[in-house]
Motif scaffolding. Structure first.
Motif, PDB file in Angstrom:
ATOM      1  N   TYR A  32       0.837  -1.192   0.000  1.00 43.32           N
ATOM      2  CA  TYR A  32       0.000   0.000   0.000  1.00 43.32           C
ATOM      3  C   TYR A  32       0.874   1.245   0.000  1.00 43.32           C
ATOM      4  O   TYR A  32       2.052   1.187   0.333  1.00 43.32           O
ATOM      5  CB  TYR A  32      -0.957   0.018   1.207  1.00 43.32           C
ATOM      6  CG  TYR A  32      -0.272  -0.017   2.554  1.00 43.32           C
ATOM      7  CD1 TYR A  32       0.045   1.162   3.221  1.00 43.32           C
ATOM      8  CD2 TYR A  32       0.048  -1.227   3.168  1.00 43.32           C
ATOM      9  CE1 TYR A  32       0.673   1.136   4.461  1.00 43.32           C
ATOM     10  CE2 TYR A  32       0.663  -1.264   4.407  1.00 43.32           C
ATOM     11  CZ  TYR A  32       0.975  -0.075   5.042  1.00 43.32           C
ATOM     12  OH  TYR A  32       1.599  -0.103   6.261  1.00 43.32           O
ATOM     13  N   ARG A  33       0.290   2.365  -0.401  1.00 39.44           N
ATOM     14  CA  ARG A  33       1.004   3.643  -0.384  1.00 39.44           C
ATOM     15  C   ARG A  33       0.557   4.420   0.835  1.00 39.44           C
ATOM     16  O   ARG A  33      -0.631   4.536   1.115  1.00 39.44           O
ATOM     17  CB  ARG A  33       0.739   4.439  -1.654  1.00 39.44           C
ATOM     18  CG  ARG A  33       1.555   5.723  -1.686  1.00 39.44           C
ATOM     19  CD  ARG A  33       1.591   6.371  -3.017  1.00 39.44           C
ATOM     20  NE  ARG A  33       2.392   7.591  -2.957  1.00 39.44           N
ATOM     21  CZ  ARG A  33       2.780   8.253  -4.008  1.00 39.44           C
ATOM     22  NH1 ARG A  33       2.455   7.825  -5.210  1.00 39.44           N
ATOM     23  NH2 ARG A  33       3.493   9.351  -3.889  1.00 39.44           N
ATOM     24  N   TYR A  38       5.842   3.637  -0.243  1.00 36.78           N
ATOM     25  CA  TYR A  38       5.050   2.411  -0.301  1.00 36.78           C
ATOM     26  C   TYR A  38       5.509   1.508   0.837  1.00 36.78           C
ATOM     27  O   TYR A  38       6.672   1.545   1.244  1.00 36.78           O
ATOM     28  CB  TYR A  38       5.259   1.674  -1.630  1.00 36.78           C
ATOM     29  CG  TYR A  38       4.718   2.420  -2.819  1.00 36.78           C
ATOM     30  CD1 TYR A  38       3.389   2.288  -3.210  1.00 36.78           C
ATOM     31  CD2 TYR A  38       5.536   3.264  -3.568  1.00 36.78           C
ATOM     32  CE1 TYR A  38       2.892   2.969  -4.303  1.00 36.78           C
ATOM     33  CE2 TYR A  38       5.042   3.949  -4.661  1.00 36.78           C
ATOM     34  CZ  TYR A  38       3.728   3.802  -5.024  1.00 36.78           C
ATOM     35  OH  TYR A  38       3.231   4.476  -6.101  1.00 36.78           O
ATOM     36  N   VAL A  39       4.599   0.696   1.343  1.00 37.75           N
ATOM     37  CA  VAL A  39       4.930  -0.269   2.386  1.00 37.75           C
ATOM     38  C   VAL A  39       4.510  -1.648   1.903  1.00 37.75           C
ATOM     39  O   VAL A  39       3.360  -1.855   1.527  1.00 37.75           O
ATOM     40  CB  VAL A  39       4.233   0.071   3.721  1.00 37.75           C
ATOM     41  CG1 VAL A  39       4.549  -0.981   4.777  1.00 37.75           C
ATOM     42  CG2 VAL A  39       4.645   1.456   4.208  1.00 37.75           C
ATOM     43  N   LEU A  40       5.468  -2.562   1.904  1.00 38.45           N
ATOM     44  CA  LEU A  40       5.217  -3.951   1.537  1.00 38.45           C
ATOM     45  C   LEU A  40       5.356  -4.765   2.822  1.00 38.45           C
ATOM     46  O   LEU A  40       6.355  -4.650   3.517  1.00 38.45           O
ATOM     47  CB  LEU A  40       6.255  -4.408   0.510  1.00 38.45           C
ATOM     48  CG  LEU A  40       6.179  -5.846   0.037  1.00 38.45           C
ATOM     49  CD1 LEU A  40       6.683  -5.923  -1.398  1.00 38.45           C
ATOM     50  CD2 LEU A  40       6.958  -6.797   0.900  1.00 38.45           C
ATOM     51  N   ASP A 100      17.686   3.737  -3.663  1.00 41.85           N
ATOM     52  CA  ASP A 100      18.807   3.857  -2.721  1.00 41.85           C
ATOM     53  C   ASP A 100      18.353   3.947  -1.267  1.00 41.85           C
ATOM     54  O   ASP A 100      19.140   3.715  -0.358  1.00 41.85           O
ATOM     55  CB  ASP A 100      19.652   5.096  -3.052  1.00 41.85           C
ATOM     56  CG  ASP A 100      20.375   4.969  -4.375  1.00 41.85           C
ATOM     57  OD1 ASP A 100      20.667   3.821  -4.771  1.00 41.85           O
ATOM     58  OD2 ASP A 100      20.647   6.003  -5.012  1.00 41.85           O
ATOM     59  N   ARG A 101      17.102   4.286  -1.036  1.00 42.86           N
ATOM     60  CA  ARG A 101      16.626   4.474   0.347  1.00 42.86           C
ATOM     61  C   ARG A 101      15.631   3.402   0.798  1.00 42.86           C
ATOM     62  O   ARG A 101      14.943   3.587   1.794  1.00 42.86           O
ATOM     63  CB  ARG A 101      15.994   5.853   0.489  1.00 42.86           C
ATOM     64  CG  ARG A 101      16.988   6.979   0.318  1.00 42.86           C
ATOM     65  CD  ARG A 101      16.394   8.319   0.594  1.00 42.86           C
ATOM     66  NE  ARG A 101      14.929   8.258   0.551  1.00 42.86           N
ATOM     67  CZ  ARG A 101      14.120   9.192   0.969  1.00 42.86           C
ATOM     68  NH1 ARG A 101      14.600  10.299   1.428  1.00 42.86           N
ATOM     69  NH2 ARG A 101      12.816   9.064   0.901  1.00 42.86           N
ATOM     70  N   ILE A 102      15.537   2.287   0.097  1.00 42.42           N
ATOM     71  CA  ILE A 102      14.651   1.198   0.521  1.00 42.42           C
ATOM     72  C   ILE A 102      15.182   0.627   1.831  1.00 42.42           C
ATOM     73  O   ILE A 102      16.389   0.417   1.986  1.00 42.42           O
ATOM     74  CB  ILE A 102      14.564   0.108  -0.560  1.00 42.42           C
ATOM     75  CG1 ILE A 102      13.866   0.671  -1.810  1.00 42.42           C
ATOM     76  CG2 ILE A 102      13.815  -1.112  -0.042  1.00 42.42           C
ATOM     77  CD1 ILE A 102      13.840  -0.277  -2.983  1.00 42.42           C
ATOM     78  N   SER A 103      14.287   0.386   2.786  1.00 38.92           N
ATOM     79  CA  SER A 103      14.687  -0.184   4.073  1.00 38.92           C
ATOM     80  C   SER A 103      13.741  -1.325   4.438  1.00 38.92           C
ATOM     81  O   SER A 103      12.638  -1.418   3.905  1.00 38.92           O
ATOM     82  CB  SER A 103      14.683   0.889   5.155  1.00 38.92           C
ATOM     83  OG  SER A 103      13.374   1.417   5.323  1.00 38.92           O
ATOM     84  N   ALA A 104      14.196  -2.202   5.361  1.00 35.99           N
ATOM     85  CA  ALA A 104      13.383  -3.359   5.739  1.00 35.99           C
ATOM     86  C   ALA A 104      13.572  -3.679   7.211  1.00 35.99           C
ATOM     87  O   ALA A 104      14.623  -3.409   7.798  1.00 35.99           O
ATOM     88  CB  ALA A 104      13.753  -4.563   4.885  1.00 35.99           C
ATOM     89  N   VAL A 110       6.648 -11.106  10.408  1.00 36.62           N
ATOM     90  CA  VAL A 110       6.234 -10.247   9.293  1.00 36.62           C
ATOM     91  C   VAL A 110       7.420  -9.399   8.844  1.00 36.62           C
ATOM     92  O   VAL A 110       8.052  -8.726   9.652  1.00 36.62           O
ATOM     93  CB  VAL A 110       5.053  -9.327   9.692  1.00 36.62           C
ATOM     94  CG1 VAL A 110       4.679  -8.397   8.548  1.00 36.62           C
ATOM     95  CG2 VAL A 110       3.854 -10.153  10.127  1.00 36.62           C
ATOM     96  N   LEU A 111       7.713  -9.456   7.552  1.00 37.37           N
ATOM     97  CA  LEU A 111       8.744  -8.624   6.950  1.00 37.37           C
ATOM     98  C   LEU A 111       8.084  -7.356   6.443  1.00 37.37           C
ATOM     99  O   LEU A 111       7.068  -7.418   5.744  1.00 37.37           O
ATOM    100  CB  LEU A 111       9.404  -9.367   5.781  1.00 37.37           C
ATOM    101  CG  LEU A 111      10.427  -8.583   4.970  1.00 37.37           C
ATOM    102  CD1 LEU A 111      11.686  -8.313   5.807  1.00 37.37           C
ATOM    103  CD2 LEU A 111      10.778  -9.329   3.696  1.00 37.37           C
ATOM    104  N   SER A 112       8.635  -6.195   6.803  1.00 35.85           N
ATOM    105  CA  SER A 112       8.122  -4.904   6.322  1.00 35.85           C
ATOM    106  C   SER A 112       9.213  -4.218   5.521  1.00 35.85           C
ATOM    107  O   SER A 112      10.316  -4.029   6.014  1.00 35.85           O
ATOM    108  CB  SER A 112       7.716  -4.004   7.493  1.00 35.85           C
ATOM    109  OG  SER A 112       6.636  -4.563   8.175  1.00 35.85           O
ATOM    110  N   VAL A 113       8.883  -3.861   4.290  1.00 38.66           N
ATOM    111  CA  VAL A 113       9.825  -3.177   3.409  1.00 38.66           C
ATOM    112  C   VAL A 113       9.232  -1.810   3.079  1.00 38.66           C
ATOM    113  O   VAL A 113       8.100  -1.718   2.607  1.00 38.66           O
ATOM    114  CB  VAL A 113      10.078  -3.978   2.113  1.00 38.66           C
ATOM    115  CG1 VAL A 113      11.073  -3.256   1.215  1.00 38.66           C
ATOM    116  CG2 VAL A 113      10.558  -5.388   2.433  1.00 38.66           C
ATOM    117  N   THR A 114      10.003  -0.748   3.352  1.00 42.16           N
ATOM    118  CA  THR A 114       9.569   0.614   3.049  1.00 42.16           C
ATOM    119  C   THR A 114      10.257   1.059   1.773  1.00 42.16           C
ATOM    120  O   THR A 114      11.481   1.019   1.673  1.00 42.16           O
ATOM    121  CB  THR A 114       9.919   1.566   4.212  1.00 42.16           C
ATOM    122  OG1 THR A 114       9.299   1.066   5.398  1.00 42.16           O
ATOM    123  CG2 THR A 114       9.426   2.970   3.936  1.00 42.16           C
TER     124      THR A 114
END
Length: 150
Positions: A32-33, A38-40, A100-104, A110-114
């Protein structure tokens, strides 16, 4: 009282067939955004966080994880429904993502990826100017008489 649902029975049979396969499995996820990112979130219960591997190649985000089960010597299984498995999920990020700024983070299975939106892709307001905002052209007086004054 619940009635017979042929679709539920078909789903159960299909799941049993799919679960018998070997190789990487897909992990259930939500995307979702939220504002400018976005958050996965992906369910990965029983996964050692050290086995989670996330990489970005161009615009392709790949998540891999391994679930390993340990068994002690002399263990006699009564039932065993959980199994060791590999999980993989790929997502095409498209344009407008700041890779370059993706974080997890990982917590409670539960894995959260921003996934942040790049500055260029963020909505922005364009200011509209009017003619009155532009510099005014002024006429200069001359010594020559105008045609009306003659």
């Amino acid at each position: 009282m619940a009635g017979y649902d042929p679709f539920r029975e078909f789903d159960r049979l299909a799941s049993a067939l799919v679960e018998g396969r070997r190789g990487p499995r897909r992990m259930p996820m939500d995307l979702y955004r939220d504002g400018d990112h976005y958050v996965l979130t992906a369910d990965l219960p029983g996964i050692d966080p050290g086995s989670v591997d996330i990489d970005v190649d161009g615009q392709l985000l790949t998540i891999r994880a391994e679930r390993t089960l340990t068994t002690g010597e002399g263990v006699k299984w009564i039932t065993r429904e959980r199994e060791a498995a590999s999980f993989v999920r790929q997502l095409n990020l498209g344009q407008g993502i700041d890779t370059d700024r993706i974080s997890a983070s990982y917590g409670n299975g539960v894995l959260s990826v921003t996934i942040p939106v790049s500055e260029k892709a963020k909505p922005r307001r364009i200011e509209v100017t009017t003619e009155s905002d532009a510099s005014t052209i002024r006429a200069h007086e001359t010594d020559a008489p105008t045609p009306i004054e003659q």
